[in-house]
Design a protein around this motif. Structure first.
Motif, short mmCIF file in Angstrom:
data_model
loop_
_atom_site.label_atom_id
_atom_site.label_comp_id
_atom_site.label_asym_id
_atom_site.label_seq_id
_atom_site.Cartn_x
_atom_site.Cartn_y
_atom_site.Cartn_z
N TYR A 85 5.83 4.42 -9.71
CA TYR A 85 5.69 5.79 -9.70
C TYR A 85 4.27 5.56 -10.25
O TYR A 85 3.81 5.01 -10.73
N ARG A 86 3.30 6.45 -10.34
CA ARG A 86 1.81 6.86 -10.80
C ARG A 86 2.22 8.43 -11.71
O ARG A 86 3.61 8.93 -11.16
N ALA A 87 1.36 8.58 -12.57
CA ALA A 87 2.22 9.59 -13.49
C ALA A 87 2.22 10.62 -13.22
O ALA A 87 2.92 11.08 -13.77
N PRO A 88 1.30 11.56 -12.46
CA PRO A 88 2.30 12.46 -12.03
C PRO A 88 3.87 12.68 -10.76
O PRO A 88 4.38 13.56 -11.37
N LEU A 111 5.92 12.17 -13.87
CA LEU A 111 5.95 13.75 -14.68
C LEU A 111 6.91 14.70 -13.88
O LEU A 111 8.08 15.84 -13.96
N ALA A 112 6.69 14.78 -11.81
CA ALA A 112 8.12 15.08 -11.39
C ALA A 112 8.93 14.71 -11.03
O ALA A 112 9.94 15.19 -10.27
N ASP A 113 8.73 13.55 -11.55
CA ASP A 113 10.88 13.23 -11.02
C ASP A 113 12.25 13.82 -12.30
O ASP A 113 11.64 13.38 -13.25
N PRO A 114 12.96 14.03 -11.57
CA PRO A 114 14.15 14.83 -12.29
C PRO A 114 14.62 13.68 -13.17
O PRO A 114 15.46 13.79 -14.27
N GLN A 115 14.61 12.22 -12.99
CA GLN A 115 15.77 11.10 -13.51
C GLN A 115 14.46 11.43 -14.82
O GLN A 115 15.23 11.02 -15.37
N SER A 145 1.07 -1.61 -0.05
CA SER A 145 -0.09 0.24 0.45
C SER A 145 0.92 1.37 -0.03
O SER A 145 0.20 1.90 -0.23
N PHE A 146 1.68 0.99 0.04
CA PHE A 146 2.84 2.14 -0.13
C PHE A 146 3.51 2.70 -1.15
O PHE A 146 4.15 3.31 -1.42
N GLY A 147 3.22 1.72 -2.69
CA GLY A 147 4.02 1.73 -3.65
C GLY A 147 4.67 1.20 -3.57
O GLY A 147 6.09 1.84 -4.27
#
Length: 137
Positions: free
Chosen positions: A58-61, A64-68, A21-23
């Motif tokens: 990861y989910r899509a948002p 999109l925010a991840d620098p890598q 549940s923490f992903g």
């Protein structure tokens, strides 16, 4: 035999459901705390400090925010008339000599109906009109 006992490695008690549940992904087992007691980054720190390979799903948002993701150009903007600045997954793997690229977003809904239903399937114009009027195509 090369197998790792994850429960022994990090003091787990076999409860994997809340860990997911923490992903996070883990071979098996979970820590003693309950889901609301551990922040995902703290949990990753515990797992990594105990030699357990782990990482976020990861989910899509988040992608999109991840620098890598940005540095590797994993997500790119593609021109589209209905969706300005459409984000799409880039070509993977990205090879140094032939990196590939997205040339277009794909066909519009129904764009190839005449070619498929008329030319390939041989439906007469009247039948295509009936199917179009009834919402089938």
């Amino acid at each position: 035999d090369g197998r790792i006992d994850w429960n022994a490695r990090i003091g787990c008690n076999g409860r994997v459901g809340w860990l997911l549940s923490f992903g996070l992904v883990l071979g098996s087992g979970a820590l003693e705390e309950q889901p609301g007691d551990v922040e995902p980054d703290a949990l990753l720190d515990v797992l990594e400090s105990n030699g357990v390979p782990a990482g976020r799903i990861y989910r899509a948002p988040e992608m999109l925010a991840d620098p890598q993701y940005a540095a590797r150009e994993s997500i790119v903007a593609v021109a589209h008339r209905a969706f300005p600045n459409l984000k799409m997954q880039n070509v993977a793997p990205k090879l140094s000599e032939t990196p590939g690229r997205i040339r277009w977003h794909g066909p519009e809904l129904g764009e190839h109906n005449e070619e498929v239903y008329g030319e390939l399937l041989g439906l007469l114009p009247e039948r295509r009109a009936e199917l179009g009027a009834s919402g089938v195509i």
